[in-house]
Structure formats: structure tokens, C-alpha cells
Design a protein around this motif. Structure first.
Motif, PDB file in Angstrom:
ATOM      1  N   VAL A 364     -20.229 -22.679 -10.789  1.00  0.00           N
ATOM      2  CA  VAL A 364     -20.103 -23.867 -11.639  1.00  0.00           C
ATOM      3  C   VAL A 364     -20.846 -25.068 -11.067  1.00  0.00           C
ATOM      4  O   VAL A 364     -21.577 -25.766 -11.775  1.00  0.00           O
ATOM      5  N   PHE A 365     -20.662 -25.304  -9.761  1.00  0.00           N
ATOM      6  CA  PHE A 365     -21.227 -26.515  -9.152  1.00  0.00           C
ATOM      7  C   PHE A 365     -22.436 -26.234  -8.260  1.00  0.00           C
ATOM      8  O   PHE A 365     -23.109 -27.165  -7.833  1.00  0.00           O
ATOM      9  N   GLY A 366     -22.707 -24.962  -7.971  1.00  0.00           N
ATOM     10  CA  GLY A 366     -23.820 -24.625  -7.100  1.00  0.00           C
ATOM     11  C   GLY A 366     -23.508 -24.944  -5.645  1.00  0.00           C
ATOM     12  O   GLY A 366     -22.387 -25.324  -5.293  1.00  0.00           O
ATOM     13  N   PHE A 367     -24.507 -24.791  -4.791  1.00  0.00           N
ATOM     14  CA  PHE A 367     -24.299 -25.093  -3.381  1.00  0.00           C
ATOM     15  C   PHE A 367     -24.071 -26.590  -3.199  1.00  0.00           C
ATOM     16  O   PHE A 367     -24.824 -27.420  -3.718  1.00  0.00           O
ATOM     17  N   THR A 368     -23.034 -26.942  -2.482  1.00  0.00           N
ATOM     18  CA  THR A 368     -22.721 -28.340  -2.250  1.00  0.00           C
ATOM     19  C   THR A 368     -21.891 -28.492  -0.984  1.00  0.00           C
ATOM     20  O   THR A 368     -21.096 -27.614  -0.648  1.00  0.00           O
ATOM     21  N   THR A 369     -22.091 -29.589  -0.285  1.00  0.00           N
ATOM     22  CA  THR A 369     -21.260 -29.906   0.882  1.00  0.00           C
ATOM     23  C   THR A 369     -20.230 -30.977   0.529  1.00  0.00           C
ATOM     24  O   THR A 369     -19.476 -31.403   1.391  1.00  0.00           O
ATOM     25  N   LEU A 370     -20.236 -31.418  -0.724  1.00  0.00           N
ATOM     26  CA  LEU A 370     -19.261 -32.377  -1.224  1.00  0.00           C
ATOM     27  C   LEU A 370     -18.589 -31.785  -2.466  1.00  0.00           C
ATOM     28  O   LEU A 370     -19.261 -31.513  -3.463  1.00  0.00           O
ATOM     29  N   PHE A 371     -17.289 -31.610  -2.405  1.00  0.00           N
ATOM     30  CA  PHE A 371     -16.581 -31.044  -3.554  1.00  0.00           C
ATOM     31  C   PHE A 371     -16.352 -32.081  -4.647  1.00  0.00           C
ATOM     32  O   PHE A 371     -16.337 -31.744  -5.830  1.00  0.00           O
ATOM     33  N   GLN A 372     -16.175 -33.348  -4.251  1.00  0.00           N
ATOM     34  CA  GLN A 372     -15.919 -34.437  -5.194  1.00  0.00           C
ATOM     35  C   GLN A 372     -14.772 -34.066  -6.135  1.00  0.00           C
ATOM     36  O   GLN A 372     -14.971 -33.890  -7.353  1.00  0.00           O
ATOM     37  N   PRO A 373     -13.571 -33.916  -5.609  1.00  0.00           N
ATOM     38  CA  PRO A 373     -12.448 -33.379  -6.396  1.00  0.00           C
ATOM     39  C   PRO A 373     -12.113 -34.171  -7.645  1.00  0.00           C
ATOM     40  O   PRO A 373     -11.650 -33.595  -8.632  1.00  0.00           O
ATOM     41  N   GLN A 374     -12.353 -35.495  -7.635  1.00  0.00           N
ATOM     42  CA  GLN A 374     -11.975 -36.315  -8.793  1.00  0.00           C
ATOM     43  C   GLN A 374     -13.122 -36.534  -9.768  1.00  0.00           C
ATOM     44  O   GLN A 374     -12.965 -37.258 -10.744  1.00  0.00           O
ATOM     45  N   LYS A 375     -14.268 -35.905  -9.528  1.00  0.00           N
ATOM     46  CA  LYS A 375     -15.389 -36.040 -10.446  1.00  0.00           C
ATOM     47  C   LYS A 375     -15.092 -35.300 -11.743  1.00  0.00           C
ATOM     48  O   LYS A 375     -14.608 -34.167 -11.736  1.00  0.00           O
ATOM     49  N   ALA A 376     -15.397 -35.918 -12.867  1.00  0.00           N
ATOM     50  CA  ALA A 376     -15.142 -35.302 -14.178  1.00  0.00           C
ATOM     51  C   ALA A 376     -16.114 -34.150 -14.417  1.00  0.00           C
ATOM     52  O   ALA A 376     -17.301 -34.232 -14.100  1.00  0.00           O
TER      53      ALA A 376
END
Length: 406
Positions: A364-376
Motif C-alpha cells: 500500500v505505502f511502498g518502502f518507507t522509513t516513516l509510517f506516519q500513522p496519522q496520515k490520511a
């Protein structure tokens, strides 16, 4: 001369009388008792401590194999590090010990792949290190696929789903690479039965399949944000459509006579059957699952990334979830913002990690080192999430489900 001898005799007789008079007097006896500290010193000097095991004290000593007592003594996972800045990943195989007195230089892993590598420093010879791991791990039930040799200085060992490779990249260094073959297999997408579909379907293909299955609307907007109500409706419909040939695994819709679980979602709401059905099945946290703070559903609030994982992962795993800590998620995913993630989402992330390339985070989000849990989340991300349900090689995609209908 006679007077001097007489005086010495009188002193001896007086001392004897004095000692005799002290018998029964504990304080007086203590005056003449030997110093206990001096006694301990004499004993320790007379019986020196045994020498430590030479092999354990000096692991660089040459030998074909280590004695069994040494193998037992080092069967722990404590390692020396430079300033405590390097730690073994939690994915490091439990059976594999640290080599005696070796220093861990670096450790790395690939999220979702079950693979990792550690680099160590030791003054022991490559042959001795290789013999140590070959003997220790075969005693643990591992199979040696390739033994060490001067011509090819490498050791390969396997046990069930685990593979380990021991190499020697530089002088006084050795590397241990490991792989969970189960996760590696799960990370390899299964080619759908529909010949026109790719192993890793694009977003357009997923959306088209879900629209044909009557999950997504025709006015689908990939870049628009998705709210909680909409995602719950899509999640409910997608799961049941992808399991249409297995009625026993489907989620039952709630009926209009059910007592509403959420105060802001009445039985007259058009999405009541789906949302209430997910809650009654224990997928969406509510008072039914013991989450007393979840009194409101907030149907029109934007769906956040962590809420997407919280509702979706239980439908992939379908068994009780393990406990997980912030440290565990930091180890396996490496998110820099892991401290911002809600505690009830941590088990979802741990299970999702174990799903390899099928993990929702990666798809869904691809490779990332930031999950950003509250991002819509966007509608496109929501579609990718519900485009596959399953865990570790067992599952079905929307494209595959569509081929069954056709």
C-alpha cells in the motif's frame, strides 16, 4: 644466672595460671583465638583456584572442534559491541550463538523478507570458527549443506525454514547471513490463474477487478481521501467477494434488530449492516472487544494509515495476534516514528511484517522509513489494501477472484 632462670620459671607458671583462669570466659578466649581473616588467607594460598578452561579463555587456539563443555558454555546470545551501539536483530535465528569473545561490528536486515546479515570480529582462525558453528548447530538439529574448506571458505547450514551462511570477508572478520525461507517464499507472488494478470497487479488492475466484483464504485477517485465509513463498506464487501466460494469464512452482516455498538451509527444508517457486522465479528475494535474507549465510530472522519492496518490485518491473519513492543517494531520495520504509533496497532505491524512482500505496508505505502500513522489514506491506498487477503503464501487477490467468476 640462677636468678634469671628463676625469673623465667615464675613467668611461665604465671602465664599457665592466667590461661587456666580464662577457661569458660568467652571474652578472654577470644583474645587468644587465631585471626579468622588470617585463616582464610592461609587456606586460599594453600588451595589455589583451578585454571579456567583453556579453550574458553583462548578461543583462537587451534583445534578441529571445541569440547562439549565449551559448546554448552557459549550457547547464549550475549555479544560484545563497540559502545553498545550494535545489537542483534530480533529476526536473528535463536539457535545461533555468538562466537566466544567475538565482537559484533554491524547488523542489518530487510523488512518483510526474513533476511539479515551480521559482521563479527575475532582473532580466531576461519577454520576454527567454521568448525565451531558446524558442530554446535548440527547438535541442534541443523544440516550442513556445505562444509568449510580452504578452497571454498564458506559454511551453509539449514534447519526447516531457516538457512544460514558463514563467510569470511576479511582477515579477523566473519559474517553470518540468515534467511527465513518461509518468508522468502511468501515474498514471491503467486502468478494468478488469469493469464492477463501480472504477478504483482498494478493499482489500475486491482481497481478494475474490484469494480467488476461490485466492491468499488464507478466514480472511484484514486487521489481522493477515504473516510472510515467508506473503507469499512469496501473492506466488508471485498473480503466476502474474495471468499465467495467459502461461505464459512465470510463475515455475516448485522440485521436491523441488532443493538447498535456505536452511539453515532444507528440501525437506519445505510452502512449499518457492514460496519456493525465487522464489529460483531471482532474486526473493528468496540465495546464488544473490550475497547471501552471506542464508543463512537466517527463514520465521516478520514481513515488514517494506522486505522487501515488495525481493521485490515485481522482479516489476513484470522488467528489471535501476538504481543508486540515499540522495540520489536523498530527492529523489524525500522520506522523512525515508531513511538507515535498507537499500542493496539503494534501487533498488526508485527504480523504484517511476517507476510513478506504481501505485507500491507509494502503493497500500500511502498518502502518507507516513516509510517506516519496519522496520515490520511487515499482511495487508491484503500483499494490496494483490500485487493489481497491472506497470510504467508495462503490467500487470494482480487484479480484471481475475478478469474473464478469469469
Amino acid at each position: 644466672m640462677f636468678g634469671q632462670r628463676l625469673w623465667q620459671l615464675l613467668l611461665l607458671l604465671g602465664g599457665a595460671v592466667f590461661v587456666a583462669s580464662c577457661q569458660g570466659d568467652r571474652r578472654a578466649e577470644q583474645w587468644f583465638a587465631p585471626d579468622p581473616q588470617l585463616q582464610e588467607q592461609v587456606v586460599s594460598q594453600a588451595e589455589p583456584a583451578p585454571e579456567p578452561n583453556a579453550e574458553l579463555a583462548n578461543p583462537s587456539a587451534e583445534s578441529e572442534t571445541l569440547p562439549q563443555e565449551v559448546l554448552t558454555a557459549v550457547g547464549d546470545r550475549e555479544v560484545k559491541t563497540d559502545g553498545d551501539t550494535v545489537q542483534l536483530p530480533l529476526t536473528f535465528p535463536e539457535d545461533v550463538p555468538s562466537y566466544p569473545q567475538a565482537q559484533l561490528l554491524s547488523a542489518s536486515y530487510r523488512a518483510g523478507q526474513g533476511t539479515g546479515q551480521t559482521l563479527w570480529q575475532s582473532n580466531a582462525s576461519p577454520k576454527k570458527i567454521a568448525n565451531f558453528y558446524q558442530q554446535f548447530l548440527t547438535d541442534k538439529g541443523w544440516t550442513v549443506e556445505q562444509r568449510y574448506s580452504e578452497a571454498e571458505p564458506m559454511v551453509i547450514l539449514r534447519q526447516d525454514i531457516q538457512e544460514l551462511r558463514l563467510t569470511f570477508p576479511e582477515a579477523e572478520q566473519f559474517a553470518i547471513a540468515y534467511q527465513d525461507t518461509r518468508l522468502a517464499d511468501a515474498a514471491t507472488p503467486t502468478i494468478p490463474t488469469n493469464s492477463t494478470a501480472k504477478a504483482a497487479a498494478t493499482t489500475d488492475e486491482v481497481v478494475a477487478a474490484l469494480q467488476t466484483l461490485d466492491v468499488l464504485p464507478t466514480d472511484f477517485d484514486a487521489t481522493a481521501l477515504v473516510n472510515r465509513r467508506t473503507f469499512a463498506r469496501w473492506l466488508f464487501a471485498a473480503y466476502n467477494q474474495l471468499h465467495r466460494d467459502r461461505p464459512s469464512q465470510q463475515i455475516r452482516p448485522a440485521n436491523a434488530s441488532s443493538q447498535p455498538v456505536f452511539q453515532d451509527l444507528l440501525a437506519s444508517d445505510p452502512d449499518f449492516a457492514a460496519i456493525q457486522g465487522l464489529a460483531e465479528a471482532g474486526i473493528i475494535p468496540s465495546r464488544l472487544t473490550g475497547t471501552t474507549s471506542a464508543l463512537l465510530f466517527q463514520p465521516d472522519a478520514p481513515l488514517t494509515r494506522e486505522r487501515l492496518l488495525l481493521w485490515k490485518v485481522p482479516l489476513d491473519h484470522r488467528t489471535p495476534l501476538p504481543n508486540a513492543s515499540v522495540e520489536t517494531i523498530q527492529q523489524v520495520w525500522g520506522f523512525q516514528d515508531v513511538a507515535q504509533i498507537a499500542p493496539d496497532v503494534l501487533p498488526m505491524l508485527l504480523v504484517d511484517y511476517e507476510n513478506g512482500d504481501r505485507a500491507n505496508v509494502l503493497r500500500v505505502f511502498g518502502f518507507t522509513t516513516l509510517f506516519q500513522p496519522q496520515k490520511a489514506a487515499t482511495q487508491s491506498e484503500a483499494a490496494q489494501a483490500i485487493g489481497f487477503f491472506g497470510f504467508q503464501g495462503e490467500g487470494i487477490t482480487a484479480v484471481e477472484a475475478l478469474s473464478l467468476v469469469e
